[in-house]
Design an enzyme around this catalytic site. Structure first.
Site, PDB file in Angstrom:
ATOM      1  N   GLU A  73      -2.212  -7.363   7.647  1.00 52.00           N
ATOM      2  CA  GLU A  73      -0.920  -7.232   8.307  1.00 52.00           C
ATOM      3  C   GLU A  73      -0.961  -7.860   9.703  1.00 52.00           C
ATOM      4  OE1 GLU A  73       2.120  -7.286   8.398  1.00 52.00           O
ATOM      5  OE2 GLU A  73       2.758  -5.308   7.702  1.00 52.00           O
ATOM      6  N   HIS A 119       0.829  -1.207   0.000  1.00 51.09           N
ATOM      7  CA  HIS A 119       0.000   0.000   0.000  1.00 51.09           C
ATOM      8  C   HIS A 119       0.863   1.256   0.000  1.00 51.09           C
ATOM      9  CE1 HIS A 119       1.070   0.755   4.199  1.00 51.09           C
ATOM     10  NE2 HIS A 119       0.921  -0.542   4.381  1.00 51.09           N
TER      11      HIS A 119
END
Length: 468
Positions: free
Chosen positions: A347, A271
């Site tokens: 994550e 990202h």
């Protein structure tokens, strides 16, 4: 006194999005399934759905025997830690659900235990059945449920356990290979050849192939090194287990391998930047879920333009966190594709360290940090996800997606830990290789997975699109 096990799960296709839960009550003495519960609950977050599953499971247990002791097992670290009283409940949508769950049975009768996602298959399947029913405009039908049957279906045997150091799963490619072979028509000679090769593999063959096979999840994860900075999280690799069934046919060598067709290619996009990225603060799945910064949004637009020029991406999957969904949305707008949220790409959860720098963690929690750095099974202060658990989750996600997207090119918009894990497992590299990986925000990497179980790293940490 009777003892029950409640397994519960919830899911949201969008987070928030169409959501459902599943829960099952099991007799602890016999392992018998006593009650199944599932429901489509409309638009909700993943965590709310998990709490709804917990409430339904506890209610079902109370209906069976209000005096029974109950062990609740869930793969949601958040729910387990909050209901155990170790983490505070801050979200306004979850506070009343947690209070409701706490009132169903006396506190002394209920204990909570976290378990890996792959062990929570029964409740997970119930939740997905409920969401599927909701999509059709129907209610979940217990009589039509296959959740228990599917959860207990036999697992494809793995190849022999490697005797060398842990890296990629030495023989785990067998599972991906056989699954890919089964996805082809029965008359396909390539599928037959792949199955014969797997059955013919011996322990020696598997050891020799260690550097070029694809990993697969297994019960006992091995160790992996910690990151050198707070922004570069490493992860462990699972250990493989289970002997392969020998067959009379010889294994197929490199020279006589059949045409394996197009690989499943995963384009791995980290990202764009958030406000925490340049400050090198822990930013996992258990914190504030920051959005992209202005810099991060510009990075997302640049990588979207680069991917549009290449024109090879056919599907887009993203971690459920805001920063990955925003990055994926920018790419999807350019390519005219839909974004599918994939929870397996999330994550690592860094517990009480979320939002802190490495130095701040060292100052406030030195003993916990030292344990976390030394042991991949150790969790951050206040709970969270260990590196070993992260690695097992990523490997399981990878194996499932390789089968689902065989022959396709898929963009996976995810984070540092998952991408490093994909790459290390594909290379069969030792754990210390994670210290030598630099992964920038909005960078592109790529791994191709072939039908015989081999993997090829084609790109790593490409940021050329950010400099153009």
């Amino acid at each position: 006194m009777r003892e029950f096990i409640v397994e519960a799960d919830g899911g949201s296709r969008g987070n928030p999005g169409p959501a459902g839960y599943g829960s099952v009550v099991i007799d602890a003495a016999t392992g018998e399934t006593l009650v199944e519960r599932a429901e489509y609950i409309g638009v909700a977050t993943n965590n709310v759905a998990e709490y709804r599953g917990l409430v339904a499971g506890l209610r079902a247990a109370r209906e069976l025997d209000p005096s029974a002791t109950v062990l609740v097992r869930m793969d949601s670290k958040l729910v387990v830690e909050q209901m155990s009283g170790r983490w505070k409940i801050k979200h306004p949508d979850m506070k009343p659900l947690a209070a409701e769950a706490a009132r169903i049975l006396p506190p002394g009768q209920v204990t909570y235990e976290w378990m890996p996602r792959e062990r929570n298959k029964h409740a997970d399947r119930l939740a997905n059945e409920a969401m599927d029913a909701g999509k059709r405009g129907e209610q979940w039908d217990a009589g039509a449920s296959r959740a228990e049957l599917d959860a207990r279906s036999p697992v494809t045997p793995a190849a022999p356990e490697p005797s060398g150091p842990p890296g990629d799963a030495t023989a785990g490619a067998a599972k991906a290979r056989e699954a890919l072979a089964r996805s082809r028509p029965a008359a396909d000679p390539t599928a037959d050849a792949d199955a014969i090769r797997e059955k013919a593999m011996t322990t020696t063959d598997a050891d020799l192939r260690a550097a070029r096979t694809v990993a697969t999840p297994a019960p006992a994860p091995a160790s992996a090194p910690p990151p050198s900075t707070a922004s570069a999280q490493a992860s462990a690799s699972p250990v493989d287990s289970g002997p392969a069934t020998p067959a009379a046919a010889p294994s197929v060598g490199w020279g006589s391998a059949p045409d394996l067709g197009a690989p499943a290619t995963f384009v791995l996009l980290r990202h764009g930047e958030t406000p925490l990225t340049p400050q090198k603060r822990f930013s996992g799945s258990g914190g504030t879920d920051p959005s992209l910064s202005d810099v991060g949004r510009e990075q997302a637009e640049r990588v979207a333009a680069a991917l549009a020029r290449r024109g090879t991406v056919q599907h887009i999957l993203a971690s459920p966190l805001a920063r990955t969904r925003e990055t994926a949305a920018a790419v999807a707008a350019r390519l005219g594709l839909e974004v599918t949220v994939e929870h397996g790409l999330i994550e690592t959860d860094f517990g009480a360290w979320e939002g802190l720098t490495f130095g701040e963690v060292r100052e406030r929690h030195p003993e916990d940090l030292n344990a976390w750095l030394a042991d991949p099974e150790a969790e951050p202060t206040g709970g969270g996800e260990s590196f070993a658990a992260t690695a097992t989750r990523i490997a399981a996600t990878r194996d499932r997606l390789v089968v689902e997207y065989a022959g396709r090119t898929v963009l996976l918009v995810t984070h540092v830990t998952p991408i490093k894990t994909f790459v290390r497992l594909a290379l069969g590299a030792p754990p210390e290789s994670l210290f030598r990986m630099e992964l920038s925000a909005a960078s592109l990497s790529a791994v191709a997975y072939y039908a015989d179980g081999n993997a090829s790293v084609r790109l790593f940490n490409d940021t050329s699109h950010l400099r153009s």
